[in-house]
Structures are given as structure tokens and as C-alpha cells.
Design a protein around this motif. Sequence first.
Motif, PDB file in Angstrom:
ATOM      1  N   LEU A 317       0.796  -1.278  -0.086  1.00 48.66           N
ATOM      2  CA  LEU A 317      -0.216   0.056  -0.029  1.00 48.66           C
ATOM      3  C   LEU A 317       0.802   1.103  -0.042  1.00 48.66           C
ATOM      4  CD1 LEU A 317      -2.835  -0.845   2.449  1.00 48.66           C
ATOM      5  CD2 LEU A 317      -3.035  -0.699   0.018  1.00 48.66           C
ATOM      6  N   PHE A 318       1.988   1.384   0.574  1.00 47.74           N
ATOM      7  CA  PHE A 318       2.789   2.393   1.063  1.00 47.74           C
ATOM      8  C   PHE A 318       4.040   2.612   0.159  1.00 47.74           C
ATOM      9  CE2 PHE A 318       0.031   1.657   4.657  1.00 47.74           C
ATOM     10  CZ  PHE A 318      -0.768   2.818   4.425  1.00 47.74           C
ATOM     11  N   ASN A 319       4.541   1.241  -0.103  1.00 51.03           N
ATOM     12  CA  ASN A 319       5.880   1.372  -0.923  1.00 51.03           C
ATOM     13  C   ASN A 319       5.872   1.453  -2.277  1.00 51.03           C
ATOM     14  OD1 ASN A 319       8.683   1.223  -1.717  1.00 51.03           O
ATOM     15  ND2 ASN A 319       9.021  -0.484  -0.357  1.00 51.03           N
ATOM     16  N   LYS A 320       6.067   2.589  -3.143  1.00 50.29           N
ATOM     17  CA  LYS A 320       5.789   2.808  -4.607  1.00 50.29           C
ATOM     18  C   LYS A 320       7.126   1.752  -5.238  1.00 50.29           C
ATOM     19  CE  LYS A 320       5.264   7.615  -4.178  1.00 50.29           C
ATOM     20  NZ  LYS A 320       5.724   8.786  -4.620  1.00 50.29           N
ATOM     21  N   ARG A 321       7.802   1.036  -4.438  1.00 54.64           N
ATOM     22  CA  ARG A 321       8.685   0.213  -5.148  1.00 54.64           C
ATOM     23  C   ARG A 321       8.247  -1.274  -4.808  1.00 54.64           C
ATOM     24  NH1 ARG A 321      11.908   4.386  -3.503  1.00 54.64           N
ATOM     25  NH2 ARG A 321      13.196   5.308  -5.166  1.00 54.64           N
ATOM     26  N   ALA A 322       7.092  -1.501  -4.126  1.00 59.74           N
ATOM     27  CA  ALA A 322       6.768  -2.997  -3.847  1.00 59.74           C
ATOM     28  C   ALA A 322       6.696  -3.787  -5.191  1.00 59.74           C
ATOM     29  CB  ALA A 322       5.403  -2.767  -3.325  1.00 59.74           C
ATOM     30  N   THR A 323       7.046  -4.790  -5.200  1.00 60.29           N
ATOM     31  CA  THR A 323       7.216  -5.935  -6.230  1.00 60.29           C
ATOM     32  C   THR A 323       6.104  -6.730  -6.574  1.00 60.29           C
ATOM     33  OG1 THR A 323       8.161  -7.607  -4.803  1.00 60.29           O
ATOM     34  CG2 THR A 323       9.620  -5.801  -5.616  1.00 60.29           C
ATOM     35  N   LYS A 324       6.120  -7.204  -7.690  1.00 61.09           N
ATOM     36  CA  LYS A 324       5.121  -8.260  -8.465  1.00 61.09           C
ATOM     37  C   LYS A 324       5.104  -9.520  -7.042  1.00 61.09           C
ATOM     38  CE  LYS A 324       4.306 -11.796 -11.923  1.00 61.09           C
ATOM     39  NZ  LYS A 324       4.933 -12.073 -13.257  1.00 61.09           N
ATOM     40  N   GLU A 325       6.342  -9.758  -6.713  1.00 60.63           N
ATOM     41  CA  GLU A 325       6.542 -10.916  -5.661  1.00 60.63           C
ATOM     42  C   GLU A 325       5.749 -10.753  -4.379  1.00 60.63           C
ATOM     43  OE1 GLU A 325       8.957  -9.780  -7.539  1.00 60.63           O
ATOM     44  OE2 GLU A 325       8.880 -11.400  -8.706  1.00 60.63           O
ATOM     45  N   THR A 326       5.900  -9.334  -4.012  1.00 60.83           N
ATOM     46  CA  THR A 326       4.895  -8.828  -2.571  1.00 60.83           C
ATOM     47  C   THR A 326       3.543  -9.249  -2.922  1.00 60.83           C
ATOM     48  OG1 THR A 326       6.754  -7.378  -2.017  1.00 60.83           O
ATOM     49  CG2 THR A 326       4.483  -7.283  -1.292  1.00 60.83           C
ATOM     50  N   LEU A 327       2.743  -8.755  -4.132  1.00 62.43           N
ATOM     51  CA  LEU A 327       1.583  -8.975  -4.315  1.00 62.43           C
ATOM     52  C   LEU A 327       1.246 -10.301  -4.380  1.00 62.43           C
ATOM     53  CD1 LEU A 327      -1.142  -7.671  -5.192  1.00 62.43           C
ATOM     54  CD2 LEU A 327      -0.369  -7.743  -7.462  1.00 62.43           C
ATOM     55  N   HIS A 328       2.014 -11.242  -5.113  1.00 65.57           N
ATOM     56  CA  HIS A 328       1.669 -12.709  -5.337  1.00 65.57           C
ATOM     57  C   HIS A 328       1.949 -13.395  -4.114  1.00 65.57           C
ATOM     58  CE1 HIS A 328       0.902 -13.142  -9.629  1.00 65.57           C
ATOM     59  NE2 HIS A 328       1.436 -11.863  -9.944  1.00 65.57           N
ATOM     60  N   SER A 329       2.480 -13.096  -3.072  1.00 66.31           N
ATOM     61  CA  SER A 329       2.855 -13.776  -1.704  1.00 66.31           C
ATOM     62  C   SER A 329       1.634 -13.532  -0.689  1.00 66.31           C
ATOM     63  CB  SER A 329       4.085 -13.185  -1.049  1.00 66.31           C
ATOM     64  OG  SER A 329       4.091 -11.960  -0.505  1.00 66.31           O
ATOM     65  N   LEU A 330       0.906 -12.679  -1.050  1.00 69.48           N
ATOM     66  CA  LEU A 330      -0.150 -12.268  -0.123  1.00 69.48           C
ATOM     67  C   LEU A 330      -1.322 -13.333  -0.238  1.00 69.48           C
ATOM     68  CD1 LEU A 330      -0.876  -8.487  -0.477  1.00 69.48           C
ATOM     69  CD2 LEU A 330       0.474  -9.508   1.138  1.00 69.48           C
ATOM     70  N   SER A 331      -1.738 -13.671   0.992  1.00 67.87           N
ATOM     71  CA  SER A 331      -2.834 -14.578   1.138  1.00 67.87           C
ATOM     72  C   SER A 331      -4.371 -13.916   0.914  1.00 67.87           C
ATOM     73  CB  SER A 331      -3.014 -14.959   2.592  1.00 67.87           C
ATOM     74  OG  SER A 331      -3.687 -13.864   3.430  1.00 67.87           O
ATOM     75  N   GLN A 332      -5.288 -14.775   0.456  1.00 68.64           N
ATOM     76  CA  GLN A 332      -6.678 -14.310   0.175  1.00 68.64           C
ATOM     77  C   GLN A 332      -7.094 -13.336   1.058  1.00 68.64           C
ATOM     78  OE1 GLN A 332      -9.320 -17.544  -0.662  1.00 68.64           O
ATOM     79  NE2 GLN A 332     -10.821 -16.322  -1.809  1.00 68.64           N
ATOM     80  N   SER A 333      -6.955 -13.678   2.367  1.00 69.87           N
ATOM     81  CA  SER A 333      -7.500 -12.886   3.632  1.00 69.87           C
ATOM     82  C   SER A 333      -6.812 -11.416   3.491  1.00 69.87           C
ATOM     83  CB  SER A 333      -7.622 -13.350   4.963  1.00 69.87           C
ATOM     84  OG  SER A 333      -6.262 -13.785   5.133  1.00 69.87           O
ATOM     85  N   ALA A 334      -5.409 -11.335   3.346  1.00 71.43           N
ATOM     86  CA  ALA A 334      -4.605 -10.180   3.007  1.00 71.43           C
ATOM     87  C   ALA A 334      -5.087  -9.245   1.940  1.00 71.43           C
ATOM     88  CB  ALA A 334      -3.177 -10.653   2.971  1.00 71.43           C
ATOM     89  N   LEU A 335      -5.271  -9.898   0.915  1.00 70.93           N
ATOM     90  CA  LEU A 335      -5.683  -9.202  -0.573  1.00 70.93           C
ATOM     91  C   LEU A 335      -7.215  -8.536  -0.138  1.00 70.93           C
ATOM     92  CD1 LEU A 335      -4.709 -11.822  -3.215  1.00 70.93           C
ATOM     93  CD2 LEU A 335      -3.904  -9.312  -2.663  1.00 70.93           C
ATOM     94  N   ALA A 336      -7.739  -9.452   0.612  1.00 65.15           N
ATOM     95  CA  ALA A 336      -9.386  -8.825   0.984  1.00 65.15           C
ATOM     96  C   ALA A 336      -9.097  -7.547   2.038  1.00 65.15           C
ATOM     97  CB  ALA A 336     -10.147  -9.884   1.734  1.00 65.15           C
ATOM     98  N   THR A 337      -7.966  -7.535   2.744  1.00 69.50           N
ATOM     99  CA  THR A 337      -7.779  -6.522   3.469  1.00 69.50           C
ATOM    100  C   THR A 337      -7.460  -5.254   2.706  1.00 69.50           C
ATOM    101  OG1 THR A 337      -6.987  -7.901   5.421  1.00 69.50           O
ATOM    102  CG2 THR A 337      -6.148  -5.493   5.387  1.00 69.50           C
ATOM    103  N   VAL A 338      -6.615  -5.581   1.662  1.00 65.62           N
ATOM    104  CA  VAL A 338      -6.023  -4.528   0.727  1.00 65.62           C
ATOM    105  C   VAL A 338      -7.122  -3.890   0.091  1.00 65.62           C
ATOM    106  CG1 VAL A 338      -4.754  -4.000  -1.423  1.00 65.62           C
ATOM    107  CG2 VAL A 338      -3.825  -5.439   0.358  1.00 65.62           C
ATOM    108  N   ALA A 339      -8.131  -4.972  -0.255  1.00 69.07           N
ATOM    109  CA  ALA A 339      -9.499  -4.064  -1.067  1.00 69.07           C
ATOM    110  C   ALA A 339     -10.338  -3.322  -0.182  1.00 69.07           C
ATOM    111  CB  ALA A 339     -10.402  -5.607  -1.754  1.00 69.07           C
ATOM    112  N   GLU A 340     -10.209  -3.570   1.134  1.00 68.42           N
ATOM    113  CA  GLU A 340     -10.987  -2.511   1.984  1.00 68.42           C
ATOM    114  C   GLU A 340     -10.291  -1.273   2.194  1.00 68.42           C
ATOM    115  OE1 GLU A 340     -11.345  -4.525   5.832  1.00 68.42           O
ATOM    116  OE2 GLU A 340     -12.661  -5.904   4.804  1.00 68.42           O
ATOM    117  N   GLU A 341      -8.765  -1.158   1.765  1.00 68.42           N
ATOM    118  CA  GLU A 341      -8.054  -0.009   2.056  1.00 68.42           C
ATOM    119  C   GLU A 341      -7.792   0.939   0.808  1.00 68.42           C
ATOM    120  OE1 GLU A 341      -6.798   0.959   5.017  1.00 68.42           O
ATOM    121  OE2 GLU A 341      -8.022  -0.907   5.741  1.00 68.42           O
TER     122      GLU A 341
END
Length: 424
Positions: A317-341
Motif C-alpha cells: 500500500l505504501f511502498n512505491k517500489r513494492a514488487t510483483k512478488e510481494t503482491l503474489h505472496s499475499l494470502s486471500q484474506s490479506a488481499l481482502a484487507t487490501v481491497a478494504e483500504e
Amino acid sequence: MDFLEELSWRGMVQDQTPGIKEKLDEGMVTAYIGFDPTAPSLTIGNYVQIMLLKLFQLSGHKPIVLMGGATGRIGDPSGKDKERQLKSYDELDANLARQAAQFYKFLNFEDGENKAIMVNNLDFYKDMNILSFMRNVGKTLTVNYMMSKESVKKRIETGISFTEFSYQLLQGYDYQCLYDQYNCRLQMGGSDQWGNITTGTEFIRRNSGGKAYAITTPLLTKADGTKFGKSEQGNIWLSPDYTSPYKFYQFWINAADADLSSFTRYFTLKPQEEIEGREQEFADNPRELKKLLAEELTKRVHSEEEFQAVLKVSELLFNKRATKETLHSLSQSALATVAEEIPSFTISKDQLANGMAIADLLAEHTSILASKGEVRRAIKGNAISINKEKVSSHDAMVNQEVLLHGQFFMVENGKKNKFMVIAE
């Protein structure tokens, strides 16, 4: 550790009856705190009292968690300015089961002479008829005594039912039952419970001829005077079903600097020397202190794994340099959290089955961009990414292969604008 000394440096002593120190010095003491199952999860407001039990157990004493299967059916008037809505028995029983399971994360119920005990106070009353209650319980106290309690006096003018008026009888009898059956000699709680707790010591004095003790903590409030344990979205729950680990973590990160000292003392399990050393080291950097407290509590209430997921969500959410690997490593519940933010849109999986043109997705089905012309210009400017991969052609098709955990994908428009698309 010495229990009273531990509470003292933490600022967690409000009221106490005489002789507690001498009693604790004699050896292991059994104490209890009651919890009414009025919600499907414990909150961080409840966690103040959980910490009291935890510190008591770490001091070598024996804690009892008293679940209010009976008192929850009545409703405590303490702190209430009007009659509460009673929950159904089924709802209370379901809440009790969920809350009981949570306690096993925080206290030791398995090992040692001072392992914790869980008791349901419904067991004290389920075989008692109304005549037995009135004769054996109601006879103990005078109405004058009961009327003198602050929780009752505050409600006399606005009205209080006999149901809530009788609550202190139940809490007093609870203490007597625990005194007789479990050798419980101390009741603890928040300062708003002082009247109910001392009613219990009076029950024991009159009916058992014994000596019982009481101690309360100050009610934890924020420096601005607002109630502790709530955010703009409502209660902060200890269950991830109601407050995500990420939102739990952010509650502590976003705490006011003025609240940090009291929050740390109420909730850390670190020793006094370490806490005071930290505060000196980071005197000019309160955010670092918040991060340390948020980390400790997120790990304890949730888990190490969830804490690591929180860090990944924060990075995404906050690091402009966050990688594809960071996104793909997130669990389903973590992605749901991102979707709320971040701004999120819902589309049908069927729409992706045969592929969807990127322009249709962004301009028509999600309104991420206002028009197909804007989509073309953004793609030409190398601004659009899906799941951290640049979209190079305005003729690109999006299909179900982009779905993470079969449900989510992230769209970015430039470095700052992030969106989550949810396929259902």
C-alpha cells in the motif's frame, strides 16, 4: 514478579481493599474476572482485564476466567445510561463459545499448579428456582445497600428495571460460589465494577464468614477523552473475523503520541527496564515506539504469520517500489484487507471467462478511468499495470488468468493510484 509492584509501575491500580499485599505474600492466590458474552468476540477493551489475568498468572498466582452465561442474560447496568436490549439465549451461548476459545490464546490453561480455570456462572443458577434465589441470594443484602451503588444511583432518575437492579446480586453470589468451590480469594476488574465487586466481598463476609479481597484498574481512556478501544469504524475486536490483523496493527500505529505511554504499560509483556530504555532511546521518535508495540500485540493476538502478512500489506500500500512478488505472496484474506483500504470494484467472473478488453474493464466495468480515450492515453504513457505488470497495448485482453486466489487482481494507474478488482 511481584504482582502489586508490577501493576503499580504500569499505572494499573485504582482501588483495592485492605490486606491484599499480605494475602499475596502468603503464597499462590486464586483470583477471577468475569466476562459477559454480549458480543461474538472479545475487544481490546476486554484485553485490559485479560492483561490483568495474564500478569497475575505470570506472578505465580492462579486465574479464573468466569464466563457470564447467567449474568449475560441479565445485563450489567454499570456505565449504562439506559436499559440494554437483552440478547437471545442462543446468541449468548454462541458468543460465549467464541469468546471462551479466544481466552485459550492468552492464558495458560494446560500446565502447572497455577494453570487457569474457566467457569461458566450459569452452572451456579441453572438448577436454582426463583424461591431458592430469593431466599438464599436476595436475603443477603438490603435494598438500601444495593441503592448506594453508583451504577444504581445513576439510573434511579432515568429508570432501572428489577432485572438490571438485581445484577449485583448475581455478581456477588458468583464470588461467593467461587470462594466456596475454588478457594478464590480475590476479584479483579475495571474501576466501573468496584460496586459489584465489593458486593461480592460483602456476600462472602455475611454468608461464609470469610475474608475476600478486591482490586480494580483505572478505566483506560484516550488523552482526548474519547473511549479506548474504538476507531472511526467502531470496536477493535480480537477476532480477525471482525477486525483484520492489518486494521488491528494500524490502530496502534495511529495512536496519539500522548496515549503511547499508557498503552504500552497496559499491554506490553516486556519488563519495566526494557520499556523505560526504549522510551529514552526513542524519545524523539514516537512512531518507532508505536511500531514496537503494534508488532508485539499483533503477534500475540494474531500470530507471527499474520504480522508478516501485515508488513506485506503495508509495503504494497505504501511502498512505491513494492514488487510483483510481494503482491503474489499475499494470502486471500490479506488481499481482502487490501481491497478494504483502496478503491475497489466488483465484476462477474463470467465477464472474464472469454476475456475482456482492457478499455472496457477500466472505463465501463470499473470506472477506474473516465473513457476509453483516457485508457489509451494512460497505456501509451506506460501508466497502467495489472498485478504489477505493465499493460503495453490498448488491445490487451484481461481474463481469469489474472485472478489471485481465483478472486482478486490489482490495477495501478501511475505510481499513486491503486485499485482492487474483485471477481465474483
